[in-house]
Every structure is written in C-alpha cells, then in structure tokens.
Motif scaffolding. Structure first.
Motif, short mmCIF file in Angstrom:
data_model
loop_
_atom_site.label_atom_id
_atom_site.label_comp_id
_atom_site.label_asym_id
_atom_site.label_seq_id
_atom_site.Cartn_x
_atom_site.Cartn_y
_atom_site.Cartn_z
N HIS A 34 0.83 -1.20 0.00
CA HIS A 34 0.00 0.00 0.00
C HIS A 34 0.86 1.25 0.00
O HIS A 34 1.88 1.32 0.68
CB HIS A 34 -0.92 0.01 1.23
CG HIS A 34 -1.74 -1.23 1.33
ND1 HIS A 34 -2.86 -1.44 0.55
CD2 HIS A 34 -1.61 -2.35 2.09
CE1 HIS A 34 -3.38 -2.62 0.83
NE2 HIS A 34 -2.64 -3.20 1.76
N ASN A 35 0.45 2.24 -0.77
CA ASN A 35 1.07 3.56 -0.79
C ASN A 35 2.57 3.51 -1.04
O ASN A 35 3.35 4.18 -0.37
CB ASN A 35 0.78 4.31 0.52
CG ASN A 35 -0.70 4.49 0.72
OD1 ASN A 35 -1.44 4.75 -0.23
ND2 ASN A 35 -1.15 4.34 1.95
N LEU A 36 2.97 2.73 -2.03
CA LEU A 36 4.39 2.67 -2.39
C LEU A 36 4.79 3.95 -3.11
O LEU A 36 4.11 4.39 -4.03
CB LEU A 36 4.65 1.47 -3.30
CG LEU A 36 4.45 0.09 -2.69
CD1 LEU A 36 4.63 -0.98 -3.76
CD2 LEU A 36 5.44 -0.14 -1.56
N ALA A 37 5.90 4.52 -2.71
CA ALA A 37 6.42 5.69 -3.40
C ALA A 37 6.92 5.29 -4.77
O ALA A 37 7.27 4.12 -5.01
CB ALA A 37 7.55 6.31 -2.58
N SER A 38 6.98 6.25 -5.71
CA SER A 38 7.33 5.94 -7.09
C SER A 38 8.75 5.43 -7.26
O SER A 38 9.07 4.81 -8.26
CB SER A 38 7.09 7.15 -7.99
OG SER A 38 7.93 8.21 -7.59
N ASN A 39 9.64 5.66 -6.30
CA ASN A 39 11.01 5.18 -6.43
C ASN A 39 11.30 3.97 -5.53
O ASN A 39 12.43 3.54 -5.43
CB ASN A 39 12.01 6.30 -6.16
CG ASN A 39 11.88 6.85 -4.74
OD1 ASN A 39 10.93 6.53 -4.02
ND2 ASN A 39 12.82 7.67 -4.35
N ALA A 40 10.28 3.44 -4.89
CA ALA A 40 10.46 2.28 -4.01
C ALA A 40 10.73 1.02 -4.84
O ALA A 40 10.31 0.92 -5.98
CB ALA A 40 9.22 2.06 -3.15
N VAL A 41 11.43 0.09 -4.24
CA VAL A 41 11.63 -1.22 -4.88
C VAL A 41 10.48 -2.12 -4.42
O VAL A 41 10.19 -2.21 -3.23
CB VAL A 41 12.98 -1.85 -4.47
CG1 VAL A 41 13.11 -3.25 -5.05
CG2 VAL A 41 14.14 -0.96 -4.93
N VAL A 42 9.80 -2.76 -5.36
CA VAL A 42 8.76 -3.72 -5.00
C VAL A 42 9.46 -5.01 -4.57
O VAL A 42 10.24 -5.58 -5.35
CB VAL A 42 7.81 -4.00 -6.18
CG1 VAL A 42 6.77 -5.04 -5.79
CG2 VAL A 42 7.14 -2.71 -6.64
N VAL A 43 9.22 -5.40 -3.35
CA VAL A 43 9.86 -6.62 -2.82
C VAL A 43 8.89 -7.79 -2.98
O VAL A 43 7.80 -7.78 -2.41
CB VAL A 43 10.28 -6.44 -1.35
CG1 VAL A 43 10.86 -7.73 -0.80
CG2 VAL A 43 11.28 -5.30 -1.23
N PHE A 44 9.30 -8.75 -3.76
CA PHE A 44 8.57 -10.00 -3.93
C PHE A 44 9.21 -10.97 -2.96
O PHE A 44 10.19 -11.65 -3.29
CB PHE A 44 8.66 -10.48 -5.38
CG PHE A 44 8.06 -9.51 -6.36
CD1 PHE A 44 6.75 -9.65 -6.78
CD2 PHE A 44 8.80 -8.43 -6.85
CE1 PHE A 44 6.18 -8.76 -7.68
CE2 PHE A 44 8.24 -7.54 -7.74
CZ PHE A 44 6.92 -7.70 -8.16
N PRO A 66 7.29 0.97 -8.63
CA PRO A 66 6.05 1.62 -9.08
C PRO A 66 6.36 2.73 -10.08
O PRO A 66 7.44 3.32 -10.06
CB PRO A 66 5.46 2.21 -7.80
CG PRO A 66 6.11 1.46 -6.69
CD PRO A 66 7.48 1.10 -7.19
N LYS A 67 5.40 3.04 -10.92
CA LYS A 67 5.54 4.12 -11.89
C LYS A 67 4.51 5.20 -11.57
O LYS A 67 3.32 4.93 -11.48
CB LYS A 67 5.29 3.57 -13.30
CG LYS A 67 5.23 4.62 -14.39
CD LYS A 67 6.56 5.27 -14.61
CE LYS A 67 6.49 6.25 -15.77
NZ LYS A 67 7.26 7.43 -15.56
#
Length: 185
Positions: free
Chosen positions: A68-78, A164-165
């Motif tokens: 939730h609410n990921l910033a645009s420069n965050a890394v998505v952690v799978f 995220p974009k």
C-alpha cells in the motif's frame, strides 16, 4: 537420454556437412573431441547432456503481503521466493543481481483491487526498461492485472528490480503479484 541422442545426431550432421575436400573436419573437432566435451562446452553434465544445476539461473517470487502507498522510487519486494536456482534474486531487497554476463528474460505481473492501481516498471541499473499497467481505476468493479516481459543484456553484477511508476501505488493482495526471470544464454 533422448536429448543426448538428439545432440549426437546434431553433432554427427554438423561433422558430415562440414568436411573439407581432404575429409578433415573444420576446427570443430579441434575444439570438441568427444560428445562429453561438447556437452561440457554447452554447460551440461558429462554423459547425460542434462543441464548442470550451477549452469542454470532462474527465479520466481511473489508478494508476501498487500503493498500500500508505495512511493514511485520504491523497490517492490517480492518476498515469497518459490524458486531461486543460482541464488541471484534477493527476496529481502527485491533485486536480481546477474551472476555472470548474459541475456536474461524477466516477467512480472501486478494485480490491484477495483479503485486502485499498480503501474510498475522494470529497472536495469537505474534505467527504466519496460512498463506494466494494472489500472483498477478505469471504471472497473473488479480486480485489474497486467503482465509484461523484458529481455535484458546484463553484465556480471548488474541489477534488475521492479518499482512503481508515477504516483503512489497499491498492490491489493499477497501472492497475486509475481516476478520471475532466467538466463537465456
């Protein structure tokens, strides 16, 4: 065994079609004197022509929780890693690190609930490579998903990750978003 028999046929055909006028094969024989050496040269185990475990680079991971609410420069952690042959994907950072030079294929899927969106990009060493859209804001009353694939030439030590974009993003469900990749050659 079937693959080994096919390799024998390919090598034999190659040798027979690459014989010069004196009956001496071109420098193929100089490089590979036996079928086992051909297999080793292709990254296979001796005698079986099966890929050796250490020659394979492949991973698959899923999100371990809703994001939730990921910033645009965050890394998505799978973080739920279900396959990691070659240990190149880090489920704590969300980044894949190339263990050797090569061409790699990556696929990722994003899923979001109605009223949310999860638009993402694949990043190679801080360069945006490809985009993926899962837009639940488009008037839909159901979940939305999007998948994308990118083929990337990498050097040993290069990194790839998903982020995220655009504005803040939301992946609604654990396990529904995934990231996978493997070395083509």
């Amino acid at each position: 065994m079937h693959m080994f028999q096919n390799l024998k046929l390919v090598v034999t055909t190659f040798l027979l079609t690459n014989v010069n006028a004196d009956g001496i094969t071109k420098d193929f024989i100089k490089k590979f004197n036996t079928y086992n050496e051909v297999c080793r040269g292709m990254g296979f185990k001796d005698g079986t022509c099966q890929a050796s475990e250490k020659s394979i680079i492949a991973f698959h991971a899923r999100t371990s929780k809703g994001l939730h609410n990921l910033a645009s420069n965050a890394v998505v952690v799978f973080g739920r890693v279900t396959l990691n042959v070659g240990s190149a994907y880090d489920g704590t950072t969300g980044k894949f690190t190339a263990p050797r030079d090569g061409i790699y294929s990556f696929t990722w899927t994003g899923v979001t609930a109605a009223g949310s969106w999860f638009n993402t990009v694949i990043v190679h060493n801080n360069n945006l490579i490809a985009y993926n859209i899962a837009d639940g804001n488009a008037g839909s009353r159901t979940m939305s998903s999007g998948s994308a694939t990118a083929i990337i030439k990498m050097k040993k030590g290069d990194k790839v990750w998903i982020r995220p974009k655009g504005r803040e993003a939301r992946a609604g469900y654990a396990d529904w978003c995934s990231f996978s990749g493997f070395q083509l050659f």
